[in-house]
Design a protein around this motif. Structure first.
Motif, PDB file in Angstrom:
ATOM      1  N   PRO A 262       0.799  -1.227   0.000  1.00 43.05           N
ATOM      2  CA  PRO A 262       0.000   0.000   0.000  1.00 43.05           C
ATOM      3  C   PRO A 262       0.830   1.274   0.000  1.00 43.05           C
ATOM      4  O   PRO A 262       0.339   2.334  -0.386  1.00 43.05           O
ATOM      5  CB  PRO A 262      -0.821  -0.114   1.293  1.00 43.05           C
ATOM      6  N   ALA A 263       2.082   1.182   0.405  1.00 41.22           N
ATOM      7  CA  ALA A 263       2.937   2.377   0.456  1.00 41.22           C
ATOM      8  C   ALA A 263       3.507   2.718  -0.910  1.00 41.22           C
ATOM      9  O   ALA A 263       3.550   3.896  -1.306  1.00 41.22           O
ATOM     10  CB  ALA A 263       4.061   2.172   1.466  1.00 41.22           C
ATOM     11  N   THR A 264       3.942   1.707  -1.652  1.00 37.30           N
ATOM     12  CA  THR A 264       4.595   1.953  -2.937  1.00 37.30           C
ATOM     13  C   THR A 264       3.702   1.682  -4.134  1.00 37.30           C
ATOM     14  O   THR A 264       4.012   2.107  -5.249  1.00 37.30           O
ATOM     15  CB  THR A 264       5.837   1.062  -3.073  1.00 37.30           C
ATOM     16  N   GLY A 265       2.617   0.955  -3.914  1.00 34.56           N
ATOM     17  CA  GLY A 265       1.765   0.572  -5.024  1.00 34.56           C
ATOM     18  C   GLY A 265       2.288  -0.630  -5.790  1.00 34.56           C
ATOM     19  O   GLY A 265       1.732  -0.994  -6.836  1.00 34.56           O
ATOM     20  N   GLU A 266       3.312  -1.279  -5.309  1.00 33.57           N
ATOM     21  CA  GLU A 266       3.857  -2.438  -6.008  1.00 33.57           C
ATOM     22  C   GLU A 266       2.910  -3.638  -5.860  1.00 33.57           C
ATOM     23  O   GLU A 266       2.394  -3.911  -4.774  1.00 33.57           O
ATOM     24  CB  GLU A 266       5.228  -2.796  -5.438  1.00 33.57           C
ATOM     25  N   VAL A 267       2.693  -4.317  -6.979  1.00 33.15           N
ATOM     26  CA  VAL A 267       1.790  -5.472  -7.011  1.00 33.15           C
ATOM     27  C   VAL A 267       2.585  -6.698  -7.413  1.00 33.15           C
ATOM     28  O   VAL A 267       3.283  -6.707  -8.430  1.00 33.15           O
ATOM     29  CB  VAL A 267       0.643  -5.246  -8.020  1.00 33.15           C
ATOM     30  N   GLU A 268       2.502  -7.740  -6.604  1.00 33.66           N
ATOM     31  CA  GLU A 268       3.136  -9.011  -6.923  1.00 33.66           C
ATOM     32  C   GLU A 268       2.076  -9.972  -7.465  1.00 33.66           C
ATOM     33  O   GLU A 268       0.956 -10.021  -6.945  1.00 33.66           O
ATOM     34  CB  GLU A 268       3.785  -9.620  -5.684  1.00 33.66           C
ATOM     35  N   PHE A 269       2.422 -10.730  -8.490  1.00 33.62           N
ATOM     36  CA  PHE A 269       1.498 -11.727  -9.013  1.00 33.62           C
ATOM     37  C   PHE A 269       2.258 -12.892  -9.609  1.00 33.62           C
ATOM     38  O   PHE A 269       3.435 -12.783  -9.955  1.00 33.62           O
ATOM     39  CB  PHE A 269       0.552 -11.113 -10.049  1.00 33.62           C
ATOM     40  N   THR A 270       1.578 -14.000  -9.724  1.00 31.82           N
ATOM     41  CA  THR A 270       2.136 -15.195 -10.339  1.00 31.82           C
ATOM     42  C   THR A 270       1.471 -15.393 -11.681  1.00 31.82           C
ATOM     43  O   THR A 270       0.233 -15.410 -11.776  1.00 31.82           O
ATOM     44  CB  THR A 270       1.901 -16.430  -9.448  1.00 31.82           C
ATOM     45  N   ASP A 271       2.269 -15.542 -12.739  1.00 27.16           N
ATOM     46  CA  ASP A 271       1.685 -15.668 -14.070  1.00 27.16           C
ATOM     47  C   ASP A 271       1.247 -17.111 -14.345  1.00 27.16           C
ATOM     48  O   ASP A 271       1.379 -17.999 -13.484  1.00 27.16           O
ATOM     49  CB  ASP A 271       2.639 -15.144 -15.148  1.00 27.16           C
ATOM     50  N   GLY A 272       0.744 -17.346 -15.555  1.00 28.60           N
ATOM     51  CA  GLY A 272       0.202 -18.654 -15.889  1.00 28.60           C
ATOM     52  C   GLY A 272       1.226 -19.764 -15.903  1.00 28.60           C
ATOM     53  O   GLY A 272       0.853 -20.952 -15.846  1.00 28.60           O
ATOM     54  N   ASP A 273       2.501 -19.422 -15.952  1.00 27.59           N
ATOM     55  CA  ASP A 273       3.573 -20.421 -15.920  1.00 27.59           C
ATOM     56  C   ASP A 273       4.142 -20.603 -14.517  1.00 27.59           C
ATOM     57  O   ASP A 273       5.144 -21.303 -14.337  1.00 27.59           O
ATOM     58  CB  ASP A 273       4.696 -20.018 -16.879  1.00 27.59           C
ATOM     59  N   GLY A 274       3.511 -19.937 -13.545  1.00 32.19           N
ATOM     60  CA  GLY A 274       3.986 -20.064 -12.176  1.00 32.19           C
ATOM     61  C   GLY A 274       5.142 -19.166 -11.819  1.00 32.19           C
ATOM     62  O   GLY A 274       5.741 -19.311 -10.751  1.00 32.19           O
ATOM     63  N   VAL A 275       5.478 -18.223 -12.707  1.00 35.21           N
ATOM     64  CA  VAL A 275       6.587 -17.303 -12.465  1.00 35.21           C
ATOM     65  C   VAL A 275       6.096 -16.105 -11.660  1.00 35.21           C
ATOM     66  O   VAL A 275       5.071 -15.493 -11.990  1.00 35.21           O
ATOM     67  CB  VAL A 275       7.202 -16.825 -13.791  1.00 35.21           C
ATOM     68  N   SER A 276       6.809 -15.760 -10.606  1.00 32.55           N
ATOM     69  CA  SER A 276       6.451 -14.609  -9.784  1.00 32.55           C
ATOM     70  C   SER A 276       6.935 -13.322 -10.447  1.00 32.55           C
ATOM     71  O   SER A 276       8.073 -13.241 -10.905  1.00 32.55           O
ATOM     72  CB  SER A 276       7.071 -14.747  -8.393  1.00 32.55           C
ATOM     73  N   ARG A 277       6.057 -12.328 -10.516  1.00 30.42           N
ATOM     74  CA  ARG A 277       6.388 -11.057 -11.175  1.00 30.42           C
ATOM     75  C   ARG A 277       5.932  -9.891 -10.291  1.00 30.42           C
ATOM     76  O   ARG A 277       5.100 -10.056  -9.396  1.00 30.42           O
ATOM     77  CB  ARG A 277       5.703 -10.960 -12.536  1.00 30.42           C
ATOM     78  N   ARG A 278       6.476  -8.706 -10.619  1.00 26.77           N
ATOM     79  CA  ARG A 278       6.093  -7.493  -9.907  1.00 26.77           C
ATOM     80  C   ARG A 278       5.894  -6.362 -10.893  1.00 26.77           C
ATOM     81  O   ARG A 278       6.618  -6.253 -11.887  1.00 26.77           O
ATOM     82  CB  ARG A 278       7.169  -7.075  -8.897  1.00 26.77           C
ATOM     83  N   VAL A 279       4.914  -5.518 -10.622  1.00 24.50           N
ATOM     84  CA  VAL A 279       4.731  -4.283 -11.385  1.00 24.50           C
ATOM     85  C   VAL A 279       4.437  -3.163 -10.396  1.00 24.50           C
ATOM     86  O   VAL A 279       3.883  -3.388  -9.318  1.00 24.50           O
ATOM     87  CB  VAL A 279       3.573  -4.392 -12.410  1.00 24.50           C
ATOM     88  N   GLY A 280       4.804  -1.944 -10.770  1.00 19.57           N
ATOM     89  CA  GLY A 280       4.506  -0.790  -9.951  1.00 19.57           C
ATOM     90  C   GLY A 280       3.207  -0.135 -10.390  1.00 19.57           C
ATOM     91  O   GLY A 280       2.784  -0.274 -11.540  1.00 19.57           O
ATOM     92  N   ALA A 281       2.576   0.583  -9.487  1.00 18.80           N
ATOM     93  CA  ALA A 281       1.305   1.226  -9.803  1.00 18.80           C
ATOM     94  C   ALA A 281       1.171   2.532  -9.041  1.00 18.80           C
ATOM     95  O   ALA A 281       1.507   2.615  -7.853  1.00 18.80           O
ATOM     96  CB  ALA A 281       0.134   0.309  -9.455  1.00 18.80           C
TER      97      ALA A 281
END
Length: 523
Positions: A262-281
């Protein structure tokens, strides 16, 4: 829309968690305003509960599997996003079988409706019905336009709707009001079902959550009419998806969000191949339920008693023909509106008491309608020619607690009891009309609250994400805001759990977008 992440950016003005119809709405508005938007959806398709599917193998019938009618979607949103959707009005409001007769509410003939009340021995209730719904209609006319505006203070809404309506709908339990207004047990129940759909509550509950449910069922678009989406509910979410993508929003499916900072807006997610990713918002818009968002933000999970709890059994059926009725009412009229089954006030109260005690009701109240009578396009040509029809059944007072220990076994018992309830008001068993799929199995698809939790991510199977809230500011700091704000400036609700959420309305999605556009994107 694709799962190709090669063009994924490091940062977006807004990341939307969940590609339900509200998330897609928010994405469409923001992208049209020039903001960069990423929608992350856990499933392999968008739309959430507002989708159309073919649940029966080898059968060309595309059903609105979860949500099925539209009332709260404002014409303003349809026009602003230029959505190519068609909503058809139903001529008949409802039919309620009673013995060898029944109550038919015909919006096209006041005389026919009056005569139907008289046939039940409830002639005096017809005038009360007219007065009561004139009052709710005026409330709808005054309140509906405010749903796409910043929140008004309660005092202003009270002044707008008038003291009589305010006391009846906002202060007194709706059960008390209905008992004081109508004399007939069946008429009382028909009115009160709108207070209980998707809400597990007694009609006299002091919390008034049943009143809030009733209010949302009667105010849509200033009329309270519940319309049929041509092409099924998937046509609505599909139009919203197309609007978002055409405006430049990126939509990624098979993307499971695992954390939000909630402080930075960074979102972590796992894609369809099971790879962990991050994006900023700059902003994170949560189309998921508030309890789900709390987990993503790293908060302690709510206790079981604080978890949302849905309370409905949803059954989709494909019939070779409409079943015969005990009365001489045309089945086309009876089934094209809402067909009430064992929903008198007494029956509703009995069912609630049994469910609250931990048992599937002996005679589950439910209501059904036939989409294909209003919109045959959801059926393939051969099914249309053969006279087949879809039936959507919504069972009341079947809370998630009844299915937690043994969902499979409890679902079987609940379906059996619910079909027996339906058969008790028909002239023949519904099973005699069931079509079969390519594997020879009956075309019957049943979903409990536990099934909804697993399939579309609704905590507790609650179709509103949590209990509905009043559609106005309940504290001074909410006045002029959008009802989507959280304790974190970067994080907004944009799903059914927002204030003015619930139903297929797109109102929270638009509200979240408006809140974002009022503020510069955080760095």
């Amino acid at each position: 829309m694709a799962d190709d992440l090669s063009t994924l950016r490091a940062r977006y003005d807004a990341v939307v968690v969940g590609g339900g119809h509200n998330g897609l709405t928010a994405a469409a508005y923001l992208a049209r305003a020039g903001r960069s938007v990423l929608v992350l959806e856990r499933l392999d398709h968008v739309g959430g509960a507002a989708v159309s599917e073919r649940p029966f193998p080898g059968v060309d019938a595309r059903l609105s599997r979860y949500s099925y009618l539209v009332s709260l979607l404002p014409r303003q949103i349809v026009d602003e996003l230029a959505l190519p959707i068609t909503l058809r009005r139903r001529r008949y409001s409802s039919y309620t079988p009673v013995g060898d007769g029944g109550l038919l509410v015909d919006t096209g003939s006041a005389a026919a409706t009056r005569a139907s009340f008289g046939s039940l021995g409830a002639a005096a209730d017809h005038d009360a019905w007219s007065r009561f719904y004139a009052m709710t209609g005026e409330v709808a006319r005054r309140l509906a336009p405010t749903l796409t505006q910043p929140l008004l203070p309660a005092a202003e809404v009270r002044s707008a709707v008038g003291e009589r309506a305010w006391r009846a709908l906002f202060e007194e339990p709706v059960g008390t009001v209905v008992r004081d207004t109508f004399a007939d047990d069946t008429v009382q129940g028909v009115v009160l079902t709108d207070a209980l759909i998707g809400t597990f509550a007694a009609v006299d509950e002091p919390s008034l959550r049943q009143n809030r449910c009733f209010l949302y069922h009667v105010i849509g678009n200033g009329t309270g009419d519940w319309d049929v989406p041509v092409g099924g509910m998937g046509a609505v979410s599909g139009a919203l998806r197309d609007a978002a993508v055409a405006a430049g929003a990126a939509v990624v499916t098979r993307a499971t969000v695992t954390a939000v900072d909630p402080a930075t807006g960074e979102v972590e997610f796992t894609d369809g191949d099971g790879v962990s990713r991050r994006v900023g918002a700059g902003h994170v818009l949560a189309g998921c339920a508030p309890s789900t968002l709390a987990r993503l933000l790293g908060g302690a999970p709510p206790s079981p008693w604080d978890e949302p709890e849905g309370a409905q059994l949803k059954i989709n059926l494909l019939l070779t023909r409409l079943p015969r009725l005990r009365s001489d009412v045309d089945p086309v009229a009876a089934f094209s509106g809402t067909f009430h089954v064992n929903e008198s006030l007494t029956q509703l109260e009995t069912a609630y008491a049994q469910a609250a005690a931990g048992a599937v009701p002996d005679l589950p109240p439910c209501e059904i309608y036939c989409h294909s009578l209003t919109d045959p396009s959801i059926l393939g040509p051969s099914l249309q020619e053969a006279g087949a029809h879809t039936i959507t059944l919504f069972g009341l007072h079947q809370p998630a607690r009844l299915f937690r220990a043994d969902n499979e076994g409890s679902r079987t018992a609940a379906v059996k009891a619910t079909l027996a309830s339906l058969n008790s008001v028909l002239a023949e068993p519904i099973e005699d009309c069931l079509a079969v799929d390519a594997d020879g199995r009956p075309c019957l698809d049943a979903r409990t609250p536990v099934d909804l939790e697993a399939s579309v991510g609704l905590p507790g199977g609650h179709i509103f994400h949590r209990d509905l809230s009043w559609p106005f500011a309940e504290s001074p700091d909410e006045v002029g805001r959008w009802g989507v704000e959280t304790a974190h400036p970067r994080v907004l609700l944009c799903g059914a759990g927002a204030r003015r959420g619930g139903g297929v309305s797109a109102i929270p999605g638009r509200a979240a977008a408006m809140a974002v556009l009022e503020t510069p994107s955080p760095l």
